[in-house]
Write a protein that holds these residues in place. Structure first.
Motif, short mmCIF file in Angstrom:
data_model
loop_
_atom_site.label_atom_id
_atom_site.label_comp_id
_atom_site.label_asym_id
_atom_site.label_seq_id
_atom_site.Cartn_x
_atom_site.Cartn_y
_atom_site.Cartn_z
N LEU A 26 0.85 -1.25 0.04
CA LEU A 26 -0.04 -0.20 -0.04
C LEU A 26 0.89 0.97 0.07
O LEU A 26 0.58 2.34 -0.62
N LEU A 30 0.72 4.13 -2.80
CA LEU A 30 0.41 5.58 -2.37
C LEU A 30 1.40 6.50 -2.83
O LEU A 30 1.04 7.42 -3.30
N LEU A 54 -8.84 7.35 -4.27
CA LEU A 54 -8.39 6.28 -3.92
C LEU A 54 -6.94 6.54 -2.95
O LEU A 54 -7.02 5.67 -1.97
N HIS A 55 -6.36 7.57 -3.25
CA HIS A 55 -5.23 8.01 -2.45
C HIS A 55 -5.52 8.22 -1.08
O HIS A 55 -5.10 7.64 -0.01
N SER A 57 -8.61 7.12 0.52
CA SER A 57 -8.98 5.85 1.02
C SER A 57 -7.99 5.01 1.62
O SER A 57 -7.91 4.62 2.71
N PHE A 58 -7.02 4.81 0.59
CA PHE A 58 -5.84 3.84 1.05
C PHE A 58 -4.92 4.49 2.22
O PHE A 58 -4.29 3.79 2.92
N LEU A 61 -6.45 3.49 5.19
CA LEU A 61 -6.31 2.43 5.67
C LEU A 61 -4.99 1.94 5.96
O LEU A 61 -4.90 1.24 6.99
#
Length: 185
Positions: A26, A30, A54-55, A57-58, A61
């Motif tokens: 990840l 990123l 997405l950047h 959200s991850f 995470l």
């Protein structure tokens, strides 16, 4: 004759090993996405419709994974440190502490950046809108943006040092006990 009440732990707990490698992938993704977002022209719709969400959200995470890792580490028996020379041991500890710190701080700076930017739609975690607790302020945004970028590159440098150290211990050290890679695989 002595009895070892606590046998030597050879590997990290399975949960830590899995989270380590998931987090590693990840982080690389990123950093690649972050770099791509900064070089793409603003007219590319995927930049704002796909890459930024997405950047974010991850990034959230990764933050959650690191918190889980720290909780698991606190409750688990871990392998003893490898028998490294004093300077290498100190460097290894410093790199690990700095990486964990940056793995928490970089996402927080990203959150602060998104929260404070006047034109931001906020931070979403795979569709869940996270509360924004910072006021909109483009001057603060610029500071958070600088910190997010600078600290992300610092994290990348530490990751490279971490990988180089693991490879050195595996392939170049004469003492095979310093090969720490099997503990995390």
């Amino acid at each position: 004759m002595s009895h070892d009440v606590h046998p030597t732990i050879e590997k990290y707990p399975a949960a830590l090993r899995i989270l380590h490698w998931v987090r590693a992938l990840l982080i690389l993704g990123l950093i690649a996405a972050g770099w791509t977002m900064t070089v793409l022209d603003d007219v590319v719709l995927a930049k704002f419709n796909l890459l930024y969400p997405l950047h974010k959200s991850f990034g959230v995470l990764v933050f959650l994974i690191v918190l889980a890792q720290l909780a698991i580490r606190a409750r688990s028996r871990l392998p003893e440190p490898a028998p490294l020379p004093a300077q290498e041991s100190l460097l290894s500890q410093a790199v690990h502490v700095a990486m964990y710190a940056l793995l928490l701080i970089v996402p927080l700076m990203g959150y602060a950046m998104s929260s404070s930017y006047t034109d931001s739609d906020g931070v979403f975690f795979f569709g869940i809108h996270l509360p924004e607790i910072l006021p909109k302020d483009d001057d603060r945004f610029k500071l958070f943006q600088f910190l997010h970028k600078t600290l992300a590159y610092s994290l990348l440098a530490l990751v490279i040092l971490h990988v180089a150290g693991a490879l050195k211990h595996r392939y170049f050290d004469k003492d095979r006990r310093t090969n720490v890679l099997p503990r995390i695989i």
